[in-house]
Write a protein that holds these residues in place. Structure first.
Motif, PDB file in Angstrom:
ATOM      1  N   TRP A  21      -8.953   9.390  -2.587  1.00  0.00           N
ATOM      2  CA  TRP A  21      -8.000  10.505  -2.738  1.00  0.00           C
ATOM      3  C   TRP A  21      -7.931  10.957  -4.211  1.00  0.00           C
ATOM      4  O   TRP A  21      -7.919  12.154  -4.497  1.00  0.00           O
ATOM      5  N   LEU A  22      -7.929  10.000  -5.124  1.00  0.00           N
ATOM      6  CA  LEU A  22      -7.888  10.351  -6.552  1.00  0.00           C
ATOM      7  C   LEU A  22      -9.157  11.101  -6.972  1.00  0.00           C
ATOM      8  O   LEU A  22      -9.091  12.069  -7.738  1.00  0.00           O
ATOM      9  N   ARG A  23     -10.307  10.666  -6.445  1.00  0.00           N
ATOM     10  CA  ARG A  23     -11.582  11.363  -6.757  1.00  0.00           C
ATOM     11  C   ARG A  23     -11.509  12.809  -6.266  1.00  0.00           C
ATOM     12  O   ARG A  23     -11.953  13.739  -6.940  1.00  0.00           O
ATOM     13  N   GLN A  24     -10.946  12.992  -5.079  1.00  0.00           N
ATOM     14  CA  GLN A  24     -10.779  14.328  -4.495  1.00  0.00           C
ATOM     15  C   GLN A  24      -9.896  15.206  -5.397  1.00  0.00           C
ATOM     16  O   GLN A  24     -10.211  16.364  -5.668  1.00  0.00           O
ATOM     17  N   MET A  25      -8.788  14.602  -5.877  1.00  0.00           N
ATOM     18  CA  MET A  25      -7.875  15.333  -6.775  1.00  0.00           C
ATOM     19  C   MET A  25      -8.597  15.717  -8.078  1.00  0.00           C
ATOM     20  O   MET A  25      -8.409  16.811  -8.616  1.00  0.00           O
ATOM     21  N   LYS A  26      -9.434  14.809  -8.569  1.00  0.00           N
ATOM     22  CA  LYS A  26     -10.163  15.074  -9.820  1.00  0.00           C
ATOM     23  C   LYS A  26     -11.121  16.254  -9.646  1.00  0.00           C
ATOM     24  O   LYS A  26     -11.306  17.073 -10.559  1.00  0.00           O
ATOM     25  N   ASP A  65       0.881  -1.169   0.000  1.00  0.00           N
ATOM     26  CA  ASP A  65       0.000   0.000   0.000  1.00  0.00           C
ATOM     27  C   ASP A  65       0.919   1.219   0.000  1.00  0.00           C
ATOM     28  O   ASP A  65       1.603   1.490   0.988  1.00  0.00           O
ATOM     29  N   LEU A  66       0.955   1.914  -1.131  1.00  0.00           N
ATOM     30  CA  LEU A  66       1.871   3.049  -1.282  1.00  0.00           C
ATOM     31  C   LEU A  66       1.344   4.321  -0.619  1.00  0.00           C
ATOM     32  O   LEU A  66       2.080   5.288  -0.456  1.00  0.00           O
ATOM     33  N   LEU A  67       0.063   4.308  -0.244  1.00  0.00           N
ATOM     34  CA  LEU A  67      -0.522   5.451   0.477  1.00  0.00           C
ATOM     35  C   LEU A  67      -1.162   4.929   1.772  1.00  0.00           C
ATOM     36  O   LEU A  67      -2.381   4.981   1.941  1.00  0.00           O
ATOM     37  N   PRO A  68      -0.341   4.394   2.677  1.00  0.00           N
ATOM     38  CA  PRO A  68      -0.907   3.766   3.875  1.00  0.00           C
ATOM     39  C   PRO A  68      -1.728   4.755   4.694  1.00  0.00           C
ATOM     40  O   PRO A  68      -1.364   5.931   4.805  1.00  0.00           O
ATOM     41  N   GLY A  69      -2.826   4.276   5.222  1.00  0.00           N
ATOM     42  CA  GLY A  69      -3.657   5.134   6.070  1.00  0.00           C
ATOM     43  C   GLY A  69      -4.678   5.948   5.314  1.00  0.00           C
ATOM     44  O   GLY A  69      -5.468   6.674   5.912  1.00  0.00           O
ATOM     45  N   GLN A  70      -4.657   5.860   3.980  1.00  0.00           N
ATOM     46  CA  GLN A  70      -5.735   6.540   3.255  1.00  0.00           C
ATOM     47  C   GLN A  70      -6.257   5.687   2.105  1.00  0.00           C
ATOM     48  O   GLN A  70      -5.582   4.796   1.617  1.00  0.00           O
ATOM     49  N   ASP A  71      -7.489   5.984   1.721  1.00  0.00           N
ATOM     50  CA  ASP A  71      -8.146   5.290   0.617  1.00  0.00           C
ATOM     51  C   ASP A  71      -7.687   5.954  -0.680  1.00  0.00           C
ATOM     52  O   ASP A  71      -8.059   7.090  -0.981  1.00  0.00           O
ATOM     53  N   ALA A  72      -6.845   5.232  -1.446  1.00  0.00           N
ATOM     54  CA  ALA A  72      -6.235   5.824  -2.647  1.00  0.00           C
ATOM     55  C   ALA A  72      -7.288   6.239  -3.679  1.00  0.00           C
ATOM     56  O   ALA A  72      -7.162   7.293  -4.319  1.00  0.00           O
ATOM     57  N   THR A  73      -8.336   5.437  -3.827  1.00  0.00           N
ATOM     58  CA  THR A  73      -9.383   5.753  -4.815  1.00  0.00           C
ATOM     59  C   THR A  73     -10.127   7.028  -4.418  1.00  0.00           C
ATOM     60  O   THR A  73     -10.355   7.917  -5.260  1.00  0.00           O
ATOM     61  N   GLN A  95      -6.680   1.133  -6.981  1.00  0.00           N
ATOM     62  CA  GLN A  95      -6.393  -0.251  -6.590  1.00  0.00           C
ATOM     63  C   GLN A  95      -4.886  -0.516  -6.647  1.00  0.00           C
ATOM     64  O   GLN A  95      -4.307  -1.128  -5.748  1.00  0.00           O
ATOM     65  N   LEU A  96      -4.238  -0.015  -7.682  1.00  0.00           N
ATOM     66  CA  LEU A  96      -2.796  -0.239  -7.845  1.00  0.00           C
ATOM     67  C   LEU A  96      -2.007   0.474  -6.743  1.00  0.00           C
ATOM     68  O   LEU A  96      -1.078  -0.088  -6.167  1.00  0.00           O
ATOM     69  N   LEU A  97      -2.394   1.701  -6.413  1.00  0.00           N
ATOM     70  CA  LEU A  97      -1.699   2.447  -5.360  1.00  0.00           C
ATOM     71  C   LEU A  97      -1.905   1.812  -3.985  1.00  0.00           C
ATOM     72  O   LEU A  97      -1.017   1.845  -3.135  1.00  0.00           O
ATOM     73  N   LEU A 151      -9.309  10.920 -16.108  1.00  0.00           N
ATOM     74  CA  LEU A 151      -9.478   9.587 -15.514  1.00  0.00           C
ATOM     75  C   LEU A 151     -10.967   9.322 -15.303  1.00  0.00           C
ATOM     76  O   LEU A 151     -11.588   9.891 -14.408  1.00  0.00           O
ATOM     77  N   ASP A 152     -11.546   8.456 -16.148  1.00  0.00           N
ATOM     78  CA  ASP A 152     -12.954   8.114 -15.906  1.00  0.00           C
ATOM     79  C   ASP A 152     -13.017   7.147 -14.715  1.00  0.00           C
ATOM     80  O   ASP A 152     -11.994   6.660 -14.236  1.00  0.00           O
ATOM     81  N   GLU A 153     -14.208   6.874 -14.243  1.00  0.00           N
ATOM     82  CA  GLU A 153     -14.360   6.118 -12.986  1.00  0.00           C
ATOM     83  C   GLU A 153     -13.667   4.747 -13.013  1.00  0.00           C
ATOM     84  O   GLU A 153     -12.950   4.406 -12.072  1.00  0.00           O
ATOM     85  N   PRO A 154     -13.825   3.921 -14.083  1.00  0.00           N
ATOM     86  CA  PRO A 154     -13.139   2.623 -14.086  1.00  0.00           C
ATOM     87  C   PRO A 154     -11.607   2.767 -14.024  1.00  0.00           C
ATOM     88  O   PRO A 154     -10.943   2.035 -13.282  1.00  0.00           O
ATOM     89  N   VAL A 155     -11.056   3.722 -14.772  1.00  0.00           N
ATOM     90  CA  VAL A 155      -9.600   3.940 -14.781  1.00  0.00           C
ATOM     91  C   VAL A 155      -9.144   4.459 -13.415  1.00  0.00           C
ATOM     92  O   VAL A 155      -8.110   4.041 -12.873  1.00  0.00           O
TER      93      VAL A 155
END
Length: 394
Positions: A267-272, A257-265, A319-321, A309-313
């Protein structure tokens, strides 16, 4: 050569051996310690970067790996970190807690070795270095140990020879051979608390990031450890990797887990939402080392603005992060391993006294046994506790 008679002979002048000798000597036993190395406590001296992580205040039996998870309970309960800390305090050695209950010397691990040697002297224990064992015989009158410094005749024999890790420090499989000689099973051994190596694609893509470090959570076989990872020329190291290495074997799935302690998905939605025009590599570089963020976007993640980044991507990237599949090819082996997993099967050893169930008067202590601690001072605490358990009865 003359015969040296003693009540107790300890083979191995490391942490467990010296603690056995001190405890027995304090009970008035005549104790001799022999070691094939040229000085006492070599692994103690190099441990913790020369500062010696001499115990962990949070030690529990759950911090140990063994075919019998109950084996270490008795000894650990009877000799706690606080008992050892009392000795350290008495000798005026300054120490500090680094993290997670790990205690280190402020100045040098030499102070711990000097303390143990001083305690041995005070208890009348004799220590001989450069003394190699040639053969051991056992009879009704005890043990006869033939060495390069003469014949030792003793009633009790304590095997404190350690494991196979760090052969440059003099580690050998002697204790395992001795155990087999007296009818003990030795469980398969392998390197523990050891850096992992990479090959193929992962090695090609990550090797030039050597020196990059980041906090991660490493997961394997239902175990997880959160701490730092260090990328190396040959693979990965750092506390999180060393911890998980004891639970990993070739072919096992390993996730980071490259972003321990947070939900990477999430976080990405927030960035978007917040920064749609920013490149993914740019926002990643704010939460990961910049060079790693760029490398991930070159090979594993979409290299484009976050709004694309659409939702599936986005879910796939999250998931990868959160569960980056790292394919390790092996370990750096005993050369750099801090401990040896496996060893003398505890099924035939008393958990209360460390005495062989086959041969009265024969005791096994420390790393030679199948009881291996996590990273962080646990293996030293096992050395003190198991040594104390044997020293109380020999």
């Amino acid at each position: 050569m003359s015969t040296i008679r003693c009540d107790v002979l300890v083979i191995g002048a490391g942490a467990a051996g010296l603690m056995s000798a001190i405890t027995a000597g304090q009970r008035g036993r005549h104790v001799q310690v022999i070691d094939h190395a040229n000085k006492v406590g070599k692994k103690i001296l190099m441990s913790g970067g020369g500062r010696c992580n001499f115990t962990n205040t949070g030690t529990t039996p759950a911090n140990f790996i063994s075919a019998n998870p109950h084996f270490c309970k008795s000894a650990l309960a009877r000799y706690t970190p606080w008992h050892f800390i009392e000795m350290v305090d008495r000798h005026g050695i300054a120490y500090h807690e680094k993290e997670l209950g790990q205690l280190f010397c402020d100045i040098s691990s030499k102070q711990i070795v000097k303390m143990l040697v001083d305690e041995c002297q005070a208890a009348g224990v004799q220590i001989r270095t450069d003394c190699s064992v040639q053969r051991i015989e056992h009879g009704s009158d005890g043990f006869r140990v033939h060495t390069t410094q003469g014949l030792f005749h003793c009633a009790s024999l304590v095997v404190a020879t350690g494991g196979l890790s760090i052969p440059s420090m003099g580690a050998t499989g002697f204790g395992y051979e001795l155990a087999r000689q007296f009818g003990h099973q030795v469980l398969p051994t392998r390197a523990g608390l050891v850096p992992l190596t990479l090959s193929g694609t992962h090695q090609e893509r990550l090797a030039d990031l050597s020196g990059v470090a980041l906090p991660i959570e490493a997961r394997c076989n239902g175990r997880s450890f959160q701490n730092f990872m260090l990328l190396t020329h040959r693979g990965v190291s750092g506390p999180a990797i060393l911890q998980i290495s004891s639970f990993w074997q070739p072919g096992d799935a390993l996730e980071l887990d490259l972003l321990p302690g947070q939900d990477a998905t999430a976080w990405l939605r927030q960035m978007k939402r917040d920064r749609p025009a920013a490149e993914l590599r740019t926002v990643l570089a704010e939460v990961l080392p910049k060079r790693l963020a760029q490398r991930l976007c070159e090979h594993w993640l979409p290299d484009r603005p976050v709004r694309q980044l659409d939702e599936p991507v986005l879910r796939q990237a999250g998931q990868l992060l959160g569960a980056f599949p790292l394919v390790a090819s092996g370990t750096e082996g005993y050369r750099t391993a801090e401990v040896t997993l496996g060893g003398v099967d505890t099924a035939d050893v008393s958990s209360a006294t460390m005495e062989s169930k086959h041969v009265p008067g024969l005791h096994f202590v420390g790393e030679v046994l199948d009881a291996t601690g996590w990273l962080g001072g646990y293996n030293f605490q096992w050395a003190w506790a198991s040594g104390h358990a044997a020293g109380n009865v020999v």
